[in-house]
Each structure stands twice: as C-alpha cells, then as structure tokens.
Design a protein around this motif. Structure first.
Motif, PDB file in Angstrom:
ATOM      1  N   GLU A 166      49.701 -89.253 -33.788  1.00 24.83           N
ATOM      2  CA  GLU A 166      49.859 -90.573 -33.183  1.00 24.83           C
ATOM      3  C   GLU A 166      49.663 -90.497 -31.668  1.00 24.83           C
ATOM      4  N   VAL A 167      50.202 -89.405 -31.053  1.00 28.94           N
ATOM      5  CA  VAL A 167      50.017 -89.232 -29.610  1.00 28.94           C
ATOM      6  C   VAL A 167      48.538 -89.061 -29.299  1.00 28.94           C
ATOM      7  N   ASP A 168      47.843 -88.262 -30.125  1.00 32.31           N
ATOM      8  CA  ASP A 168      46.398 -88.086 -29.907  1.00 32.31           C
ATOM      9  C   ASP A 168      45.660 -89.420 -30.049  1.00 32.31           C
ATOM     10  N   LYS A 169      46.075 -90.204 -31.039  1.00 36.18           N
ATOM     11  CA  LYS A 169      45.456 -91.515 -31.248  1.00 36.18           C
ATOM     12  C   LYS A 169      45.676 -92.406 -30.023  1.00 36.18           C
ATOM     13  N   TYR A 170      46.932 -92.378 -29.513  1.00 32.93           N
ATOM     14  CA  TYR A 170      47.207 -93.208 -28.327  1.00 32.93           C
ATOM     15  C   TYR A 170      46.507 -92.660 -27.097  1.00 32.93           C
ATOM     16  N   LYS A 171      46.335 -91.348 -26.999  1.00 29.67           N
ATOM     17  CA  LYS A 171      45.593 -90.770 -25.877  1.00 29.67           C
ATOM     18  C   LYS A 171      44.144 -91.248 -25.895  1.00 29.67           C
ATOM     19  N   GLN A 172      43.587 -91.151 -27.101  1.00 31.41           N
ATOM     20  CA  GLN A 172      42.196 -91.586 -27.255  1.00 31.41           C
ATOM     21  C   GLN A 172      42.074 -93.071 -26.922  1.00 31.41           C
ATOM     22  N   LEU A 173      43.035 -93.845 -27.394  1.00 32.68           N
ATOM     23  CA  LEU A 173      43.026 -95.271 -27.103  1.00 32.68           C
ATOM     24  C   LEU A 173      43.167 -95.517 -25.601  1.00 32.68           C
ATOM     25  N   LEU A 174      44.063 -94.726 -24.966  1.00 36.53           N
ATOM     26  CA  LEU A 174      44.257 -94.852 -23.521  1.00 36.53           C
ATOM     27  C   LEU A 174      42.981 -94.482 -22.775  1.00 36.53           C
ATOM     28  N   GLN A 175      42.318 -93.401 -23.207  1.00 36.04           N
ATOM     29  CA  GLN A 175      41.063 -93.005 -22.563  1.00 36.04           C
ATOM     30  C   GLN A 175      40.004 -94.092 -22.749  1.00 36.04           C
ATOM     31  N   ASP A 176      39.979 -94.633 -23.958  1.00 39.28           N
ATOM     32  CA  ASP A 176      39.012 -95.703 -24.204  1.00 39.28           C
ATOM     33  C   ASP A 176      39.298 -96.894 -23.290  1.00 39.28           C
ATOM     34  N   VAL A 177      40.580 -97.233 -23.147  1.00 41.03           N
ATOM     35  CA  VAL A 177      40.945 -98.363 -22.287  1.00 41.03           C
ATOM     36  C   VAL A 177      40.617 -98.044 -20.835  1.00 41.03           C
ATOM     37  N   LYS A 178      40.901 -96.818 -20.387  1.00 41.29           N
ATOM     38  CA  LYS A 178      40.605 -96.425 -19.007  1.00 41.29           C
ATOM     39  C   LYS A 178      39.113 -96.473 -18.759  1.00 41.29           C
ATOM     40  N   LEU A 179      38.350 -95.989 -19.739  1.00 40.11           N
ATOM     41  CA  LEU A 179      36.900 -96.003 -19.604  1.00 40.11           C
ATOM     42  C   LEU A 179      36.376 -97.432 -19.531  1.00 40.11           C
TER      43      LEU A 179
ATOM     44  N   ASP B 100      70.917 -71.919 -48.100  1.00 37.36           N
ATOM     45  CA  ASP B 100      70.816 -72.391 -46.717  1.00 37.36           C
ATOM     46  C   ASP B 100      69.408 -72.163 -46.164  1.00 37.36           C
ATOM     47  N   ARG B 101      68.818 -70.997 -46.499  1.00 36.31           N
ATOM     48  CA  ARG B 101      67.481 -70.677 -46.026  1.00 36.31           C
ATOM     49  C   ARG B 101      66.463 -71.655 -46.619  1.00 36.31           C
ATOM     50  N   ARG B 102      66.591 -71.942 -47.911  1.00 34.76           N
ATOM     51  CA  ARG B 102      65.665 -72.901 -48.539  1.00 34.76           C
ATOM     52  C   ARG B 102      65.830 -74.286 -47.906  1.00 34.76           C
ATOM     53  N   GLN B 103      67.098 -74.668 -47.690  1.00 41.40           N
ATOM     54  CA  GLN B 103      67.347 -75.981 -47.104  1.00 41.40           C
ATOM     55  C   GLN B 103      66.785 -76.024 -45.684  1.00 41.40           C
ATOM     56  N   ALA B 104      66.983 -74.941 -44.916  1.00 40.44           N
ATOM     57  CA  ALA B 104      66.452 -74.902 -43.550  1.00 40.44           C
ATOM     58  C   ALA B 104      64.923 -74.930 -43.581  1.00 40.44           C
ATOM     59  N   GLY B 105      64.335 -74.244 -44.562  1.00 44.97           N
ATOM     60  CA  GLY B 105      62.876 -74.263 -44.701  1.00 44.97           C
ATOM     61  C   GLY B 105      62.370 -75.662 -45.005  1.00 44.97           C
ATOM     62  N   GLN B 106      63.066 -76.368 -45.897  1.00 44.75           N
ATOM     63  CA  GLN B 106      62.674 -77.735 -46.229  1.00 44.75           C
ATOM     64  C   GLN B 106      62.805 -78.631 -45.010  1.00 44.75           C
ATOM     65  N   GLU B 107      63.929 -78.460 -44.278  1.00 46.30           N
ATOM     66  CA  GLU B 107      64.122 -79.272 -43.070  1.00 46.30           C
ATOM     67  C   GLU B 107      63.037 -78.955 -42.045  1.00 46.30           C
ATOM     68  N   ASN B 108      62.708 -77.657 -41.933  1.00 50.15           N
ATOM     69  CA  ASN B 108      61.689 -77.242 -40.977  1.00 50.15           C
ATOM     70  C   ASN B 108      60.326 -77.823 -41.362  1.00 50.15           C
ATOM     71  N   ARG B 109      59.983 -77.780 -42.663  1.00 50.41           N
ATOM     72  CA  ARG B 109      58.714 -78.364 -43.107  1.00 50.41           C
ATOM     73  C   ARG B 109      58.691 -79.871 -42.843  1.00 50.41           C
ATOM     74  N   ALA B 110      59.816 -80.545 -43.126  1.00 54.82           N
ATOM     75  CA  ALA B 110      59.880 -81.995 -42.884  1.00 54.82           C
ATOM     76  C   ALA B 110      59.725 -82.289 -41.390  1.00 54.82           C
ATOM     77  N   ARG B 111      60.365 -81.481 -40.547  1.00 56.91           N
ATOM     78  CA  ARG B 111      60.270 -81.673 -39.100  1.00 56.91           C
ATOM     79  C   ARG B 111      58.844 -81.416 -38.629  1.00 56.91           C
ATOM     80  N   ASN B 112      58.223 -80.365 -39.188  1.00 61.74           N
ATOM     81  CA  ASN B 112      56.832 -80.064 -38.811  1.00 61.74           C
ATOM     82  C   ASN B 112      55.907 -81.203 -39.215  1.00 61.74           C
ATOM     83  N   ILE B 113      56.157 -81.763 -40.388  1.00 59.47           N
ATOM     84  CA  ILE B 113      55.331 -82.898 -40.831  1.00 59.47           C
ATOM     85  C   ILE B 113      55.522 -84.079 -39.883  1.00 59.47           C
ATOM     86  N   ARG B 114      56.791 -84.344 -39.532  1.00 58.68           N
ATOM     87  CA  ARG B 114      57.054 -85.455 -38.599  1.00 58.68           C
ATOM     88  C   ARG B 114      56.412 -85.181 -37.243  1.00 58.68           C
ATOM     89  N   LEU B 115      56.516 -83.921 -36.779  1.00 58.06           N
ATOM     90  CA  LEU B 115      55.915 -83.575 -35.486  1.00 58.06           C
ATOM     91  C   LEU B 115      54.388 -83.689 -35.558  1.00 58.06           C
TER      92      LEU B 115
END
Length: 170
Positions: A128-141, A107-122
C-alpha cells in the motif's frame, strides 16, 4: 548267672574240668565277639560323631552363608528400591519436561502464526505504501508538468519577460 553246680558232672572231675574249659572257651568267644561288636559299634559311633561334627560345621557354615546371602539380598533390595525411586523421579522429570516441551512447541507455533500474520500485514502495508508512493510520484510529475506547461505558456506580452526570466534561472 549260671549256678556252677549245674555244670558239675558227678564222680568225674576231668569231665567237669573239660566242660568248664569248654564253657570258658565259649564265654571267651562270646566276649571276643561282644568286644569286637563293641569295637565296631564304637567305631560306628565315632564315625557318626565325626559325621555329626561335620554336619554341624556344615550347618554353621551354611547358616553363616545364609545370613551373608540374606544381608546381600537386603542390600540389593535397598539398592533396587533406591533405583526404583530414582527411576520414578526421572519419569516425573521426563513428564514435566514433556509438558514443558509441548507448551514450548505450542508457544513456538503460535508465535510463528503471529509472525506470519504480522509479515502478511506488513507486506500488505508495504504494498500500500508503494502504491501511495507511486501515486504521489504520479501526482508530483503531473504537478511539475502543469507548472512547466503554465511556465511555457506565456501570453504574447509576457514572452519577453519569460525569456529574461528563463535565462536568469536556467
């Protein structure tokens, strides 16, 4: 028994007396020897009775010791049986704990794998959020620049108004 007439010597009473005395002496010696043998046998019988009594006492003592040892063996058997049962119970508990530990590890290994997968997704989502922020700043500018350029670009007639407007707000 001997017939006394056999030992009589005819016409000699002295010889008969000597013969009888020898016979008595021989009988007394035989009696003494027999009594001595009897005493030896009695002593031997007494010694054998003492030995028998001693052996009997030893047999009784050995019997008591044997019974005590048998009782002790039975107690030790019961203790050993109880110990074997306790060992079997502990082994069963150990097996169960091993299974639980293996399940917890899985269970611990499975939770660790799930946690790593979630961290990768996050992490990807954050990138992606940073990319869109930068894009938004560029558009605002760019929007601000376009506004400033539109504000700075004033046709000739509006230039005097723009100056008054700029001086009021800036």
């Amino acid at each position: 028994m001997l017939d006394s007439t056999i030992l009589e010597i005819p016409h000699s009473s002295e010889a008969t007396i000597r013969l009888l005395k020898a016979r008595i002496k021989s009988l007394e010696e035989q009696l003494t020897t027999a009594m001595s043998l009897n005493q030896e046998k009695d002593a031997e019988v007494m010694e054998l009775q003492k030995q028998l009594k001693h052996e009997s006492q030893q047999a009784v003592a050995s019997s008591k010791t044997h019974k005590a040892l048998e009782a002790q063996v039975e107690r030790h058997k019961r203790v050993a049986e109880t110990a074997h049962e306790a060992v079997a119970a502990k082994e069963q508990q150990l097996k169960e704990l091993s299974k639980e530990t293996a399940k917890a590890d899985k269970d611990r290994r499975q939770a660790g794998q799930e946690n790593r997968a979630r961290n990768i997704r996050l992490q990807r989502a954050l990138e992606e959020v940073d990319k869109y922020k930068q894009l938004l700043q560029d558009v605002k500018l760019q929007v601000r620049r376009e506004r400033w350029q539109s504000v700075l670009y004033v046709p000739e007639g509006l230039h005097s108004l723009n100056c008054n407007f700029s001086s009021k707000f800036f």
